[in-house]
Write an enzyme that holds these catalytic residues in place. Structure first.
Site, mmCIF file in Angstrom:
data_model
loop_
_atom_site.group_PDB
_atom_site.id
_atom_site.type_symbol
_atom_site.label_atom_id
_atom_site.label_comp_id
_atom_site.label_asym_id
_atom_site.label_seq_id
_atom_site.Cartn_x
_atom_site.Cartn_y
_atom_site.Cartn_z
ATOM 1 N N ASP A 7 34.462 44.656 51.376
ATOM 2 C CA ASP A 7 35.601 45.509 51.055
ATOM 3 C C ASP A 7 35.022 46.757 50.390
ATOM 4 O O ASP A 7 33.863 46.762 49.962
ATOM 5 C CB ASP A 7 36.539 44.756 50.107
ATOM 6 C CG ASP A 7 37.670 45.622 49.602
ATOM 7 O OD1 ASP A 7 38.379 46.215 50.437
ATOM 8 O OD2 ASP A 7 37.834 45.716 48.375
ATOM 9 N N ASP A 9 37.116 49.582 48.152
ATOM 10 C CA ASP A 9 37.667 49.917 46.842
ATOM 11 C C ASP A 9 37.653 48.709 45.910
ATOM 12 O O ASP A 9 38.213 47.656 46.229
ATOM 13 C CB ASP A 9 39.112 50.395 46.997
ATOM 14 C CG ASP A 9 39.210 51.650 47.842
ATOM 15 O OD1 ASP A 9 39.282 52.738 47.273
ATOM 16 O OD2 ASP A 9 39.197 51.518 49.083
#
Length: 221
Positions: A7, A9
């Site tokens: 991922d 953020d």
């Protein structure tokens, strides 16, 4: 090929301050001033633009609705694109740890709910785009996490094998994505949720990028 998908953020980079600033620009333009706090509201920032807009509107506009949020989403995206890397930084040791995986023969890729063009621009700005063999963003394949399709696409684009892959993330969305894809998940404990991610029962916790190689060996060999 063994593959690690990340991922973006809250996992690879702390983007919260720039995200909050973009949302606040929307509220300033509406005459509400600064509504969100870059520290206290960081957890919401990692849950997306509309989550931040909803939180802000809940503080300043009684009876707001989805139309209010939707109307500000594109202005939010535009503001964020203009100032995407003012405060954002990679988490300590991330680049070195990921480079170590690549040297050891692992494929690495990105699966994020940030729009692909923005994610790509940010990683270029941070100087690490070339490290990743795949980039799957929000709606790149028509759907977003926690649907498993973006994750599967990220593995395939990186040249990996689903059964020999796992996801590194920071929220319940990542946990649910990994579960839906039938793979393991490691959640970082240095994001806004901290040790609270333990309650999501991931297969592993990543306390710092110094332990990435160890966690990877434990999960996929």
């Amino acid at each position: 090929m063994r593959t690690v998908i990340f991922d973006l953020d809250g996992t690879l980079a702390d983007t919260s301050a720039d995200l909050i600033a973009a949302a606040n620009s929307c509220f300033r333009d509406l005459g509400y001033g600064v509504v969100l706090d870059p520290v206290a509201d960081a957890r919401t920032a990692f849950r997306g633009g509309k989550a931040m807009l909803r939180l802000g509107f809940s503080r300043v506009l009684a009876g707001y609705n989805d139309a209010d949020v939707d109307a500000q989403y594109q202005p939010f995206i535009d503001a964020y694109a203009e100032s995407i890397d003012v405060h954002t930084r990679l988490y300590d040791g991330a680049a070195e740890a990921i480079d170590g995986l690549r040297t050891a023969g692992y494929a690495v890729g990105i699966c994020t709910n940030k729009p692909e063009s923005l994610a790509d621009r940010l990683l270029v700005s941070l100087g690490v785009r070339d490290m990743f063999g795949s980039m799957i963003g929000a709606k790149t394949v028509g759907v977003s996490k926690p649907d498993p399709k973006p994750y599967i696409a990220a593995v395939e684009e990186a040249g990996g094998t689903l059964s020999q892959s796992y996801l590194v993330g920071d929220t319940e969305t990542d946990r649910a994505t990994a579960r839906a894809a039938g793979v393991s998940c490691a959640l970082v404990t240095f994001g806004p949720d901290g040790e609270g991610v333990k309650s999501l029962e991931p297969e592993a916790l990543l306390h710092s990028y110094a332990f990435l190689s160890q966690v990877t060996a434990e999960l996929i060999g």
